[in-house]
Design a protein around this motif. Structure first.
Motif, PDB file in Angstrom:
ATOM      1  N   TYR A  49       0.860  -1.183   0.000  1.00 22.48           N
ATOM      2  CA  TYR A  49       0.000   0.000   0.000  1.00 22.48           C
ATOM      3  C   TYR A  49       0.891   1.225   0.000  1.00 22.48           C
ATOM      4  CZ  TYR A  49      -3.703  -3.208   1.351  1.00 22.48           C
ATOM      5  OH  TYR A  49      -4.596  -4.240   1.373  1.00 22.48           O
ATOM      6  N   THR A  50       0.589   2.151  -0.873  1.00 24.07           N
ATOM      7  CA  THR A  50       1.266   3.433  -0.774  1.00 24.07           C
ATOM      8  C   THR A  50       0.747   4.116   0.477  1.00 24.07           C
ATOM      9  OG1 THR A  50      -0.390   4.517  -2.166  1.00 24.07           O
ATOM     10  CG2 THR A  50       1.577   3.637  -3.271  1.00 24.07           C
ATOM     11  N   CYS A  51       1.514   5.047   1.017  1.00 24.78           N
ATOM     12  CA  CYS A  51       1.090   5.732   2.233  1.00 24.78           C
ATOM     13  C   CYS A  51       1.749   7.104   2.284  1.00 24.78           C
ATOM     14  CB  CYS A  51       1.431   4.917   3.471  1.00 24.78           C
ATOM     15  SG  CYS A  51       3.185   4.628   3.717  1.00 24.78           S
ATOM     16  N   ASP A  52       1.252   7.915   3.203  1.00 18.95           N
ATOM     17  CA  ASP A  52       1.856   9.231   3.382  1.00 18.95           C
ATOM     18  C   ASP A  52       2.945   9.144   4.459  1.00 18.95           C
ATOM     19  OD1 ASP A  52       0.535   9.196   5.855  1.00 18.95           O
ATOM     20  OD2 ASP A  52      -1.035  10.577   5.207  1.00 18.95           O
ATOM     21  N   ASP A  53       3.490  10.282   4.852  1.00 16.27           N
ATOM     22  CA  ASP A  53       4.573  10.298   5.834  1.00 16.27           C
ATOM     23  C   ASP A  53       4.142   9.835   7.223  1.00 16.27           C
ATOM     24  OD1 ASP A  53       6.512  11.103   4.059  1.00 16.27           O
ATOM     25  OD2 ASP A  53       6.248  13.238   4.481  1.00 16.27           O
ATOM     26  N   ASN A  54       2.836   9.804   7.470  1.00 12.30           N
ATOM     27  CA  ASN A  54       2.323   9.366   8.774  1.00 12.30           C
ATOM     28  C   ASN A  54       1.814   7.931   8.737  1.00 12.30           C
ATOM     29  OD1 ASN A  54       2.791  11.863  10.074  1.00 12.30           O
ATOM     30  ND2 ASN A  54       0.949  12.681   9.095  1.00 12.30           N
ATOM     31  N   TRP A  55       2.172   7.189   7.698  1.00 14.41           N
ATOM     32  CA  TRP A  55       1.795   5.799   7.506  1.00 14.41           C
ATOM     33  C   TRP A  55       0.297   5.617   7.263  1.00 14.41           C
ATOM     34  CZ3 TRP A  55       5.743   2.771   6.433  1.00 14.41           C
ATOM     35  CH2 TRP A  55       6.994   3.049   6.996  1.00 14.41           C
ATOM     36  N   GLU A  58      -2.944   4.289   1.589  1.00 11.30           N
ATOM     37  CA  GLU A  58      -3.563   4.898   0.411  1.00 11.30           C
ATOM     38  C   GLU A  58      -3.925   3.812  -0.610  1.00 11.30           C
ATOM     39  OE1 GLU A  58      -0.587   7.800  -0.627  1.00 11.30           O
ATOM     40  OE2 GLU A  58      -1.298   9.228   0.877  1.00 11.30           O
ATOM     41  N   ASP A  59      -3.234   3.739  -1.720  1.00  7.03           N
ATOM     42  CA  ASP A  59      -3.585   2.829  -2.813  1.00  7.03           C
ATOM     43  C   ASP A  59      -3.003   1.437  -2.612  1.00  7.03           C
ATOM     44  OD1 ASP A  59      -4.907   4.894  -4.151  1.00  7.03           O
ATOM     45  OD2 ASP A  59      -3.034   5.584  -5.057  1.00  7.03           O
ATOM     46  N   GLU A  60      -3.807   0.419  -2.945  1.00  5.51           N
ATOM     47  CA  GLU A  60      -3.377  -0.973  -2.844  1.00  5.51           C
ATOM     48  C   GLU A  60      -2.675  -1.407  -4.127  1.00  5.51           C
ATOM     49  OE1 GLU A  60      -5.080  -5.464  -1.947  1.00  5.51           O
ATOM     50  OE2 GLU A  60      -6.498  -3.880  -2.469  1.00  5.51           O
ATOM     51  N   LEU A  63      -0.661  -8.588  -5.126  1.00  2.00           N
ATOM     52  CA  LEU A  63       0.213  -9.571  -5.748  1.00  2.00           C
ATOM     53  C   LEU A  63      -0.413 -10.094  -7.039  1.00  2.00           C
ATOM     54  CD1 LEU A  63       2.764 -11.347  -5.609  1.00  2.00           C
ATOM     55  CD2 LEU A  63       1.483 -12.926  -4.144  1.00  2.00           C
ATOM     56  N   PHE A  64      -1.736 -10.293  -7.010  1.00  2.00           N
ATOM     57  CA  PHE A  64      -2.466 -10.811  -8.163  1.00  2.00           C
ATOM     58  C   PHE A  64      -3.556  -9.835  -8.570  1.00  2.00           C
ATOM     59  CE2 PHE A  64      -1.222 -14.578  -5.645  1.00  2.00           C
ATOM     60  CZ  PHE A  64      -0.353 -15.164  -6.552  1.00  2.00           C
ATOM     61  N   ASP A  65      -3.961  -9.897  -9.828  1.00  2.00           N
ATOM     62  CA  ASP A  65      -5.050  -9.077 -10.344  1.00  2.00           C
ATOM     63  C   ASP A  65      -6.367  -9.620  -9.796  1.00  2.00           C
ATOM     64  OD1 ASP A  65      -6.938  -7.650 -11.758  1.00  2.00           O
ATOM     65  OD2 ASP A  65      -5.963  -7.910 -13.696  1.00  2.00           O
ATOM     66  N   THR A  66      -7.031  -8.842  -8.960  1.00  2.00           N
ATOM     67  CA  THR A  66      -8.309  -9.250  -8.373  1.00  2.00           C
ATOM     68  C   THR A  66      -9.461  -8.407  -8.895  1.00  2.00           C
ATOM     69  OG1 THR A  66      -7.902  -7.771  -6.497  1.00  2.00           O
ATOM     70  CG2 THR A  66      -7.240 -10.086  -6.248  1.00  2.00           C
ATOM     71  N   GLY A  67      -9.229  -7.651  -9.944  1.00  2.00           N
ATOM     72  CA  GLY A  67     -10.245  -6.770 -10.494  1.00  2.00           C
ATOM     73  C   GLY A  67     -11.277  -7.525 -11.321  1.00  2.00           C
ATOM     74  N   GLU A  72      -6.809  -4.948 -16.012  1.00  2.00           N
ATOM     75  CA  GLU A  72      -7.101  -3.540 -15.721  1.00  2.00           C
ATOM     76  C   GLU A  72      -6.355  -3.044 -14.485  1.00  2.00           C
ATOM     77  OE1 GLU A  72     -11.100  -2.121 -14.199  1.00  2.00           O
ATOM     78  OE2 GLU A  72     -11.165  -1.402 -16.275  1.00  2.00           O
ATOM     79  N   MET A  73      -6.160  -3.930 -13.515  1.00  2.00           N
ATOM     80  CA  MET A  73      -5.513  -3.568 -12.253  1.00  2.00           C
ATOM     81  C   MET A  73      -4.004  -3.776 -12.364  1.00  2.00           C
ATOM     82  SD  MET A  73      -6.182  -5.275  -8.523  1.00  2.00           S
ATOM     83  CE  MET A  73      -7.744  -4.457  -8.252  1.00  2.00           C
ATOM     84  N   ARG A  74      -3.234  -2.818 -11.889  1.00  2.00           N
ATOM     85  CA  ARG A  74      -1.780  -2.971 -11.852  1.00  2.00           C
ATOM     86  C   ARG A  74      -1.389  -3.767 -10.616  1.00  2.00           C
ATOM     87  NH1 ARG A  74       1.341   2.407 -12.824  1.00  2.00           N
ATOM     88  NH2 ARG A  74       3.019   0.908 -13.119  1.00  2.00           N
ATOM     89  N   ILE A  75      -0.466  -4.688 -10.796  1.00  2.00           N
ATOM     90  CA  ILE A  75      -0.051  -5.579  -9.713  1.00  2.00           C
ATOM     91  C   ILE A  75       1.420  -5.354  -9.379  1.00  2.00           C
ATOM     92  CG2 ILE A  75      -1.821  -7.299 -10.227  1.00  2.00           C
ATOM     93  CD1 ILE A  75       0.296  -8.901 -11.746  1.00  2.00           C
ATOM     94  N   MET A  76       1.913  -6.070  -8.367  1.00  2.00           N
ATOM     95  CA  MET A  76       3.281  -5.869  -7.881  1.00  2.00           C
ATOM     96  C   MET A  76       4.326  -5.940  -8.986  1.00  2.00           C
ATOM     97  SD  MET A  76       3.568  -7.935  -4.330  1.00  2.00           S
ATOM     98  CE  MET A  76       2.294  -7.853  -3.090  1.00  2.00           C
ATOM     99  N   SER A  77       4.161  -6.875  -9.898  1.00  2.00           N
ATOM    100  CA  SER A  77       5.175  -7.039 -10.948  1.00  2.00           C
ATOM    101  C   SER A  77       5.212  -5.860 -11.913  1.00  2.00           C
ATOM    102  CB  SER A  77       4.942  -8.341 -11.717  1.00  2.00           C
ATOM    103  OG  SER A  77       3.673  -8.334 -12.332  1.00  2.00           O
TER     104      SER A  77
END
Length: 178
Positions: A49-55, A58-60, A63-67, A72-77
């Motif tokens: 998950y992306t996050c801000d400076d206070n942890w 934000e966005d997930e 590992l796998f496309d669950t959309g 359509e969904m971007r994954i770890m790779s």
């Protein structure tokens, strides 16, 4: 370039690993390094998950496309570390095994030149042991306040309006509404 990362288990005990990875590695590569560094079997689902400076999460990035629409969904790779982590954005969150919710705070500590003769990824330092068994996260509400906010002012006499005719004609339903 080499990223030196500190990966901290979000737990009461101090458990963390310092890792050195190549900045050109994908998030999936980092996932595999974290799984190995903490001794997991790697058979569970995980997400960054992306996050801000206070942890604040934000966005997930799963590992796998669950959309609903494949691809359509971007994954770890699809993500390279240097595109996500840099001097002004140094933090991401990693969650492994959604049943036990092993949550890790990943922070970029340093960006250095690659050293000749060193194989990456590299475990630089290990502190603390993983708790045995499941991660004990309490998702239960306090029993004292379980229904304190709920009051609908209905009693048994109010429920009498539902007795009797089971016909729904008064509500405008048709027999074959499909």
């Amino acid at each position: 370039m080499i990223y030196k990362l500190r990966v901290i288990l979000d737990n009461e005990d101090d458990v963390f690993r310092d890792l050195a990875v190549e900045s050109s590695d994908s998030l999936e590569d980092l996932h595999n390094v974290i799984v190995n560094a903490f001794g997991f079997d790697g058979n569970e689902v995980a997400s960054f998950y992306t996050c801000d400076d206070n942890w604040n999460q934000e966005d997930e990035i799963p590992l796998f496309d669950t959309g609903d629409v494949p691809g359509e969904m971007r994954i770890m790779s699809d993500f390279i570390l240097e595109d996500l982590l840099y001097e002004k954005q140094t933090k991401i969150i990693y969650v492994y095994d959604f049943l036990n919710m092993w949550t890790f705070l990943v922070e970029l500590a340093a960006i250095e030149e690659k050293q000749v003769g060193v194989t990456y990824p590299e475990l630089l330092y290990s502190h603390g042991l993983m708790p045995i068994g499941e991660n004990n996260i309490n998702f239960e509400a306090d029993e004292d306040n379980l229904f304190s906010d709920f009051e609908d002012d209905l009693d048994e006499d109010d429920l009498d309006m539902f007795d009797g005719d089971d016909s729904f004609e008064d509500f405008g339903f048709e027999e074959n509404w499909n």
